[in-house]
Write an enzyme that holds these catalytic residues in place. Structure first.
Site, PDB file in Angstrom:
ATOM      1  CB  THR A 124     -56.518  11.210  32.177  1.00 52.27           C
ATOM      2  OG1 THR A 124     -55.900  12.461  32.465  1.00 52.27           O
ATOM      3  CG2 THR A 124     -56.778  11.139  30.675  1.00 52.27           C
ATOM      4  CG  ASP A 125     -57.165  15.786  35.077  1.00 50.65           C
ATOM      5  OD1 ASP A 125     -56.297  15.264  34.335  1.00 50.65           O
ATOM      6  OD2 ASP A 125     -56.877  16.486  36.076  1.00 50.65           O
ATOM      7  CD  GLU A 126     -53.040  14.843  30.650  1.00 48.41           C
ATOM      8  OE1 GLU A 126     -52.791  14.886  29.438  1.00 48.41           O
ATOM      9  OE2 GLU A 126     -52.196  14.537  31.508  1.00 48.41           O
ATOM     10  CE1 TYR A 151     -52.545   8.951  28.532  1.00 52.69           C
ATOM     11  CE2 TYR A 151     -52.732  11.215  29.291  1.00 52.69           C
ATOM     12  CZ  TYR A 151     -52.922   9.858  29.505  1.00 52.69           C
ATOM     13  OH  TYR A 151     -53.485   9.428  30.681  1.00 52.69           O
ATOM     14  CE  LYS A 155     -56.813   6.980  29.464  1.00 48.00           C
ATOM     15  NZ  LYS A 155     -56.717   5.543  29.905  1.00 48.00           N
TER      16      LYS A 155
HETATM   17  P1  NAD Z   1     -48.131   3.511  33.376  1.00 43.26           P
HETATM   18  O1  NAD Z   1     -47.572   3.962  32.076  1.00 43.26           O
HETATM   19  O2  NAD Z   1     -47.301   3.605  34.605  1.00 43.26           O
HETATM   20  O3  NAD Z   1     -48.580   1.978  33.260  1.00 43.26           O
HETATM   21  C1  NAD Z   1     -49.237   1.471  32.129  1.00 43.26           C
HETATM   22  C2  NAD Z   1     -49.210  -0.052  32.195  1.00 43.26           C
HETATM   23  O4  NAD Z   1     -49.942  -0.554  31.072  1.00 43.26           O
HETATM   24  C3  NAD Z   1     -47.797  -0.639  32.115  1.00 43.26           C
HETATM   25  O5  NAD Z   1     -47.642  -1.684  33.060  1.00 43.26           O
HETATM   26  C4  NAD Z   1     -47.719  -1.188  30.693  1.00 43.26           C
HETATM   27  O6  NAD Z   1     -46.850  -2.307  30.568  1.00 43.26           O
HETATM   28  C5  NAD Z   1     -49.179  -1.581  30.448  1.00 43.26           C
HETATM   29  N1  NAD Z   1     -49.513  -1.628  29.018  1.00 43.26           N
HETATM   30  C6  NAD Z   1     -49.205  -0.700  28.068  1.00 43.26           C
HETATM   31  N2  NAD Z   1     -49.669  -1.120  26.866  1.00 43.26           N
HETATM   32  C7  NAD Z   1     -50.294  -2.315  27.082  1.00 43.26           C
HETATM   33  C8  NAD Z   1     -50.980  -3.229  26.239  1.00 43.26           C
HETATM   34  N3  NAD Z   1     -51.130  -3.015  24.923  1.00 43.26           N
HETATM   35  N4  NAD Z   1     -51.504  -4.343  26.798  1.00 43.26           N
HETATM   36  C9  NAD Z   1     -51.370  -4.585  28.128  1.00 43.26           C
HETATM   37  N5  NAD Z   1     -50.712  -3.770  28.969  1.00 43.26           N
HETATM   38  C10 NAD Z   1     -50.197  -2.636  28.448  1.00 43.26           C
HETATM   39  O7  NAD Z   1     -49.506   4.296  33.550  1.00 43.26           O
HETATM   40  P2  NAD Z   1     -50.230   4.828  34.868  1.00 43.26           P
HETATM   41  O8  NAD Z   1     -49.722   6.157  35.205  1.00 43.26           O
HETATM   42  O9  NAD Z   1     -50.237   3.751  35.880  1.00 43.26           O
HETATM   43  O10 NAD Z   1     -51.713   5.016  34.318  1.00 43.26           O
HETATM   44  C11 NAD Z   1     -52.667   3.966  34.396  1.00 43.26           C
HETATM   45  C12 NAD Z   1     -53.988   4.453  33.831  1.00 43.26           C
HETATM   46  O11 NAD Z   1     -54.452   5.551  34.597  1.00 43.26           O
HETATM   47  C13 NAD Z   1     -53.927   4.927  32.383  1.00 43.26           C
HETATM   48  O12 NAD Z   1     -55.084   4.512  31.725  1.00 43.26           O
HETATM   49  C14 NAD Z   1     -53.873   6.450  32.502  1.00 43.26           C
HETATM   50  O13 NAD Z   1     -54.436   7.060  31.376  1.00 43.26           O
HETATM   51  C15 NAD Z   1     -54.721   6.657  33.743  1.00 43.26           C
HETATM   52  N6  NAD Z   1     -54.436   7.879  34.526  1.00 43.26           N
HETATM   53  C16 NAD Z   1     -53.171   8.137  34.940  1.00 43.26           C
HETATM   54  C17 NAD Z   1     -52.925   9.265  35.729  1.00 43.26           C
HETATM   55  C18 NAD Z   1     -51.552   9.589  36.259  1.00 43.26           C
HETATM   56  O14 NAD Z   1     -51.372  10.626  36.887  1.00 43.26           O
HETATM   57  N7  NAD Z   1     -50.554   8.745  36.074  1.00 43.26           N
HETATM   58  C19 NAD Z   1     -53.981  10.126  36.051  1.00 43.26           C
HETATM   59  C20 NAD Z   1     -55.269   9.824  35.591  1.00 43.26           C
HETATM   60  C21 NAD Z   1     -55.478   8.688  34.843  1.00 43.26           C
HETATM   61  O1  TDX Z   2     -39.254  16.961  33.592  1.00 45.86           O
HETATM   62  C1  TDX Z   2     -40.387  17.460  33.616  1.00 45.86           C
HETATM   63  N1  TDX Z   2     -40.519  18.786  33.911  1.00 45.86           N
HETATM   64  C2  TDX Z   2     -41.735  19.413  33.973  1.00 45.86           C
HETATM   65  O2  TDX Z   2     -41.799  20.618  34.258  1.00 45.86           O
HETATM   66  C3  TDX Z   2     -41.585  16.680  33.362  1.00 45.86           C
HETATM   67  C4  TDX Z   2     -41.473  15.213  33.018  1.00 45.86           C
HETATM   68  C5  TDX Z   2     -42.811  17.326  33.440  1.00 45.86           C
HETATM   69  N2  TDX Z   2     -42.886  18.652  33.723  1.00 45.86           N
HETATM   70  C6  TDX Z   2     -44.222  19.288  33.838  1.00 45.86           C
HETATM   71  C7  TDX Z   2     -45.195  18.991  32.735  1.00 45.86           C
HETATM   72  C8  TDX Z   2     -46.531  19.028  33.462  1.00 45.86           C
HETATM   73  O3  TDX Z   2     -47.004  20.362  33.551  1.00 45.86           O
HETATM   74  O4  TDX Z   2     -44.803  18.732  35.026  1.00 45.86           O
HETATM   75  C9  TDX Z   2     -46.208  18.537  34.862  1.00 45.86           C
HETATM   76  C10 TDX Z   2     -46.530  17.079  35.079  1.00 45.86           C
HETATM   77  O5  TDX Z   2     -45.975  16.342  33.984  1.00 45.86           O
HETATM   78  P1  TDX Z   2     -46.189  14.759  33.814  1.00 45.86           P
HETATM   79  O6  TDX Z   2     -45.711  14.056  35.035  1.00 45.86           O
HETATM   80  O7  TDX Z   2     -45.635  14.361  32.499  1.00 45.86           O
HETATM   81  O8  TDX Z   2     -47.788  14.623  33.866  1.00 45.86           O
HETATM   82  P2  TDX Z   2     -48.969  15.217  32.931  1.00 45.86           P
HETATM   83  O9  TDX Z   2     -48.500  15.529  31.569  1.00 45.86           O
HETATM   84  O10 TDX Z   2     -49.642  16.296  33.715  1.00 45.86           O
HETATM   85  O11 TDX Z   2     -49.915  13.906  32.842  1.00 45.86           O
HETATM   86  C11 TDX Z   2     -50.095  13.054  33.989  1.00 45.86           C
HETATM   87  O12 TDX Z   2     -51.343  13.271  34.603  1.00 45.86           O
HETATM   88  C12 TDX Z   2     -52.482  12.902  33.873  1.00 45.86           C
HETATM   89  C13 TDX Z   2     -49.978  11.588  33.595  1.00 45.86           C
HETATM   90  O13 TDX Z   2     -48.725  11.362  32.965  1.00 45.86           O
HETATM   91  C14 TDX Z   2     -51.103  11.182  32.689  1.00 45.86           C
HETATM   92  O14 TDX Z   2     -51.034   9.781  32.410  1.00 45.86           O
HETATM   93  C15 TDX Z   2     -52.404  11.479  33.365  1.00 45.86           C
HETATM   94  O15 TDX Z   2     -53.463  11.229  32.487  1.00 45.86           O
END
Ligand code: NAD
Ligand code: TDX
Length: 335
Positions: A124-126, A151, A155
């Site tokens: 992630t960019d975080e 989190y 990462k």
């Molecule tokens: P998500 O929470 O939707 O899915 C995570 C999955 O991992 C789930 O299916 C869960 O059951 C599985 N999991 C959790 N713990 C586990 C374990 N110990 N063993 C096996 N499986 C396990 O997450 P996501 O949003 O799909 O993110 C996927 C990846 O992408 C993560 O590594 C996250 O850091 C990265 N990422 C997410 C975003 C975003 O915006 N969502 C952005 C950048 C990077």
């Molecule tokens: O109810 C809400 N109201 C609100 O204002 C929620 C759930 C979030 N927010 C804000 C918080 C953040 O500024 O919205 C923005 C996005 O929130 P999230 O969806 O929780 O994402 P963020 O914390 O930015 O992280 C996401 O992007 C990077 C993913 O969850 C991460 O897994 C990924 O690494």
């Protein structure tokens, strides 16, 4: 041409992982895909309906060394999505983030090291911390790590483990750090699906604080297309940043959702802000574009958002079972 045939996808029942499996089955039918997923609250086998017969699904944890050893030994490459992924959950209880994100990644790295298996680490960019609203810079692969939350710090730790295993043991690994994804199958705890399903369920959307925070939105299919490009043509040991120049502040995202769903502009509540809330993320994806020729297909955020709203409208059976529990947990935190 890539030598990869047997692909192990961790976290393939989660949001991005499930979309990756769908895209892989469609675009790369030559791959034999195995999904390893623990089916935590965030994993949902229903997200793989439609491709279930084309893949092998293994219910288990990436922290289970014996299981990981067996599955990695039978693979040519691993794409590692599995993680605890939600910042708000990490603030309430960091423990599972340490186990899955750090110990789980370590467990996979040891197995790919023993078996000489290609590894792609999804991050992630975080990990780079946040930017001021008026900072002209964006994150680049050279930006120093400065994570804010439990989190993002786990990462960051997992990224550093991958880099160390590349340098010290010669593991053939690549890394990608992507910005905020949106699209189908995203859990209702996350910002965009939470607000869409709030409207659909007759609840008021919830904005943290003033909503000035900026996220750099990318459609999940564009993220996954980039992961395939890195897997096929990325250079071992390299980090690729993935982003589609999609910076929008939260207030504007919510206003667009309300408008697209026919709601009044003031039909939301401002609630307690997130502790340590990162202000702004922004990705410079020049390396990905120039080296691998990647381009996003979803260049109009509004159109992608409208399609995502339609998906949640059409898939209430998928999100409804999670909704009450998620909202009860938020309510207990004043959010
Ligand atoms: P998500 O929470 O939707 O899915 C995570 C999955 O991992 C789930 O299916 C869960 O059951 C599985 N999991 C959790 N713990 C586990 C374990 N110990 N063993 C096996 N499986 C396990 O997450 P996501 O949003 O799909 O993110 C996927 C990846 O992408 C993560 O590594 C996250 O850091 C990265 N990422 C997410 C975003 C975003 O915006 N969502 C952005 C950048 C990077
Ligand atoms: O109810 C809400 N109201 C609100 O204002 C929620 C759930 C979030 N927010 C804000 C918080 C953040 O500024 O919205 C923005 C996005 O929130 P999230 O969806 O929780 O994402 P963020 O914390 O930015 O992280 C996401 O992007 C990077 C993913 O969850 C991460 O897994 C990924 O690494």
């Amino acid at each position: 041409m890539s030598q990869i045939r047997r692909l192990l996808v961790t976290g393939g029942a989660g949001f991005i992982g499930a979309n990756f499996v769908h895209q892989t089955v469609e675009r790369f039918p030559q791959y034999e895909v195995t999904v390893l997923d623990a089916l935590t609250y965030a994993g949902n086998e229903a997200s793989l309906a439609g491709v279930r017969d084309a893949i092998t699904f293994v219910h288990g944890s990436i922290t289970d060394a014996a299981l990981v050893e067996e599955l990695v030994g039978a693979s040519d490459a691993v794409v590692h999505f599995a993680a605890e992924s939600h910042n708000d959950n990490s603030l309430a209880d960091p423990a599972p983030f340490l186990q899955t994100n750090v110990v789980g990644t370590y467990t996979l790295l040891e197995a790919v090291r023993r078996h000489g298996v290609r590894f792609h680490h999804v991050s992630t960019d975080e990990v780079y911390g946040d930017l001021e609203l008026d900072d002209p810079r964006k994150f680049t692969p050279e930006t120093p790590y400065n994570p804010s939350s439990p989190y993002s710090s786990t990462k960051a730790a997992s990224d550093l483990l991958v880099r160390a295993w590349v340098r010290s043991y010669g593991v053939q690994a690549t890394l990608s750090n992507c910005s905020n994804n949106y699209g189908p199958y995203q859990h209702v705890e996350k910002f965009i699906p939470r607000q869409i399903t709030n409207v659909l369920a007759g609840r008021r959307p919830r904005l943290y604080g003033a909503g000035h925070n900026v996220r750099d939105w990318i459609h999940v299919d564009d993220h996954n297309a980039a992961v395939h490009d890195v897997l096929e043509r990325g250079r071992a040991g390299q980090t690729y940043l993935i982003g589609a120049d999609g910076e929008v502040d939260n207030r504007t995202v919510l206003a667009t959702i309300l408008e697209l769903m026919g709601q009044p502009a003031d039909a939301f509540d401002q609630v307690t802000d997130r502790a340590g809330h990162d202000l702004r993320y922004a990705i410079d994806a020049t390396k990905l574009r120039e080296e691998l020729g990647w381009r996003p297909r979803y260049t109009e955020f509004r159109d992608g958002l409208a399609a995502t709203i339609e998906w949640y409208r059409d898939h209430e059976d998928w999100w409804r079972p999670q909704k009450e529990r998620v909202e009860a947990a938020y309510a207990a935190r004043g959010q």
